[in-house]
Scaffold this motif. Structure first.
Motif, PDB file in Angstrom:
ATOM      1  N   ILE A  28       0.855  -1.187   0.000  1.00 42.21           N
ATOM      2  CA  ILE A  28       0.000   0.000   0.000  1.00 42.21           C
ATOM      3  C   ILE A  28       0.889   1.233   0.000  1.00 42.21           C
ATOM      4  CG2 ILE A  28      -1.776   1.270   1.267  1.00 42.21           C
ATOM      5  CD1 ILE A  28      -2.570  -1.530   2.462  1.00 42.21           C
ATOM      6  N   LYS A  29       0.745   2.032  -1.043  1.00 41.39           N
ATOM      7  CA  LYS A  29       1.577   3.230  -1.209  1.00 41.39           C
ATOM      8  C   LYS A  29       0.648   4.445  -1.298  1.00 41.39           C
ATOM      9  CE  LYS A  29       5.201   0.553  -1.762  1.00 41.39           C
ATOM     10  NZ  LYS A  29       6.162   0.342  -0.732  1.00 41.39           N
ATOM     11  N   LEU A  30       0.493   5.151  -0.188  1.00 45.78           N
ATOM     12  CA  LEU A  30      -0.357   6.332  -0.131  1.00 45.78           C
ATOM     13  C   LEU A  30       0.508   7.572   0.032  1.00 45.78           C
ATOM     14  CD1 LEU A  30      -3.001   4.855   2.341  1.00 45.78           C
ATOM     15  CD2 LEU A  30      -3.139   4.935  -0.153  1.00 45.78           C
ATOM     16  N   SER A  31       0.193   8.629  -0.707  1.00 42.92           N
ATOM     17  CA  SER A  31       1.053   9.817  -0.701  1.00 42.92           C
ATOM     18  C   SER A  31       0.987  10.585   0.620  1.00 42.92           C
ATOM     19  CB  SER A  31       0.698  10.740  -1.865  1.00 42.92           C
ATOM     20  OG  SER A  31      -0.658  11.143  -1.779  1.00 42.92           O
ATOM     21  N   ARG A  32      -0.184  10.694   1.220  1.00 43.77           N
ATOM     22  CA  ARG A  32      -0.304  11.505   2.444  1.00 43.77           C
ATOM     23  C   ARG A  32      -0.178  10.698   3.732  1.00 43.77           C
ATOM     24  NH1 ARG A  32      -5.495  15.041   1.361  1.00 43.77           N
ATOM     25  NH2 ARG A  32      -5.401  14.735  -0.861  1.00 43.77           N
ATOM     26  N   THR A  33      -0.449   9.413   3.649  1.00 40.90           N
ATOM     27  CA  THR A  33      -0.354   8.570   4.844  1.00 40.90           C
ATOM     28  C   THR A  33       0.400   7.292   4.491  1.00 40.90           C
ATOM     29  OG1 THR A  33      -2.527   7.662   4.330  1.00 40.90           O
ATOM     30  CG2 THR A  33      -2.451   9.408   5.988  1.00 40.90           C
TER      31      THR A  33
END
Length: 173
Positions: free
Chosen positions: A129-134
């Motif tokens: 899981i690659k999320l920009s803000r978290t």
């Protein structure tokens, strides 16, 4: 019953051994004549037994040994190249070492090296899981068997130290 890597409704849709590995082929549309051409079984293109995926699945016992024999004449890169050139959905089955060192694996930072209390440094799998803000972050390797049992049963079950020791000595936990 178990079908291995094979799809229950679509044929051919499975992994095939090559000379040096495996390729997954997924024919679900109009790719049948192209696949026949690649395997040099053009006589099957118009064969009434194989005109639909349903019929090919029904006659799987006839096709399977031919598919296997023909795919084993190719290397994985050669087979992938031929299949991809005509738009047949396919992909290699990578070994762990190839997958771990693949450029996409590295670009996504999917393998981390972390300190481990027994092994020193250990390579572990990062979160997909690659999320920009978290962003997700793996901070430590997986625990050893039973490493957190005391903490968990004390905190979550409300047991005191004596109760936990009794359960441990009885083999319950």
């Amino acid at each position: 019953k178990a079908l291995g890597s094979r799809h229950a409704l679509f044929t051919p849709f499975q992994a095939f051994a090559t000379r040096d590995g495996y390729i997954v082929v997924a024919i679900i549309g109009t790719e049948w004549p192209l696949f026949c051409a690649i395997l040099d079984i053009v006589e099957f293109i118009d064969d009434p037994r194989f005109q639909s995926s349903e019929l090919r699945t029904k006659n799987y016992a006839v096709l399977q040994p031919i598919f296997e024999q023909r795919m084993k004449t190719k290397t994985t890169p050669q087979g992938l190249d031929e299949l991809e050139q005509v738009g047949i959905p396919c992909g290699p089955i990578n070994t762990i070492d190839i997958a771990a060192n693949h450029p996409q694996t590295k670009a996504r930072e999917m393998v981390l090296e972390l300190p481990h209390p027994i092994l020193g440094r250990a390579r572990v799998i990062n979160s997909p899981i690659k999320l920009s803000r978290t962003p997700c972050q793996v901070l430590q390797p997986s625990p050893e068997l039973g490493e957190h049992t005391q903490e968990i049963v004390t905190k979550w079950l409300g047991l005191d130290r004596d109760e936990v020791e009794k359960l441990q000595s009885s083999g319950s936990i």
